[in-house]
Enzyme design. Structure first.
Site, short mmCIF file in Angstrom:
data_model
loop_
_atom_site.label_atom_id
_atom_site.label_comp_id
_atom_site.label_asym_id
_atom_site.label_seq_id
_atom_site.Cartn_x
_atom_site.Cartn_y
_atom_site.Cartn_z
N HIS A 100 0.69 -1.13 0.12
CA HIS A 100 0.08 -0.21 -0.05
C HIS A 100 0.77 1.25 -0.01
CE1 HIS A 100 -3.84 -1.93 1.67
NE2 HIS A 100 -3.37 -2.69 0.82
N GLU B 84 0.92 3.95 1.99
CA GLU B 84 1.37 4.26 3.34
C GLU B 84 2.56 3.25 3.60
OE1 GLU B 84 -3.38 4.32 3.72
OE2 GLU B 84 -1.53 3.19 2.40
N CYS C 39 -6.16 1.68 5.89
CA CYS C 39 -6.72 0.51 6.30
C CYS C 39 -6.17 0.18 7.65
CB CYS C 39 -6.39 -0.53 5.09
SG CYS C 39 -4.93 -1.05 5.39
N CYS D 97 -2.37 -0.60 7.52
CA CYS D 97 -1.39 0.69 7.30
C CYS D 97 -1.42 1.42 8.74
CB CYS D 97 -1.84 1.65 6.39
SG CYS D 97 -1.69 0.82 4.54
#
Length: 147
Positions: A56, A58, A86, A89
């Site tokens: 992701h 992040e 999410c 993260c």
């Protein structure tokens, strides 16, 4: 006009990362990490490119920032991300003790506030809704094209 070094200014930089993800067929999420008014890391989703569910924006940004700083803690940093993180993260951002997180669009289906509202470090400042319309519209366009 957007003020230089404002939350909107840095969210625009994260949004340009999201556009790069969009162009690659990745879910269009972008992130930048800022320390002392300077961008020290830029990233976007790479889950398809790397065939890695943890890639992701992040997570990529945390790793890049920590590598540059030479340490695992981001207490003096701000993460700007176009979508609410999410739970995975948020957990990583909590472990990194990120000082401030600014996100664009909320994610009522998969966002950390639904599944892990206490995942962030207790001292982390959280701001949502910065450039929310632009961030939401990009996500909607991406998924509309795929359905």
């Amino acid at each position: 006009m957007i003020e230089p070094f404002s939350d909107e200014y840095f969210m625009k930089k994260a949004f340009s990362e999201a556009l790069q993800a969009f162009e690659k067929g990745e879910v269009p999420v972008g992130a930048v990490v800022v320390a002392n008014g300077k961008i020290i890391a830029r990233a976007h989703n790479l889950t398809e490119t790397l065939n890695d569910v943890t890639a992701h924006a992040e997570m990529q940004a945390i790793t890049a920032a920590a590598n540059l700083l030479g340490g695992k803690y981001l207490g003096d940093c701000t993460l700007y991300v176009t979508l609410e993180p999410c739970a995975m993260c948020a957990g990583a951002l909590g472990w990194a003790q990120t000082g401030k997180i600014v996100y664009g669009a909320s994610d009522p289906k998969r966002g950390f506030r639904k599944f892990a509202p206490k995942a962030l470090h207790p001292k982390t400042e959280l701001i949502g809704g910065v450039l929310e319309t632009e961030c939401s519209e990009l996500m909607q366009e991406f998924f509309r094209e795929r359905r």
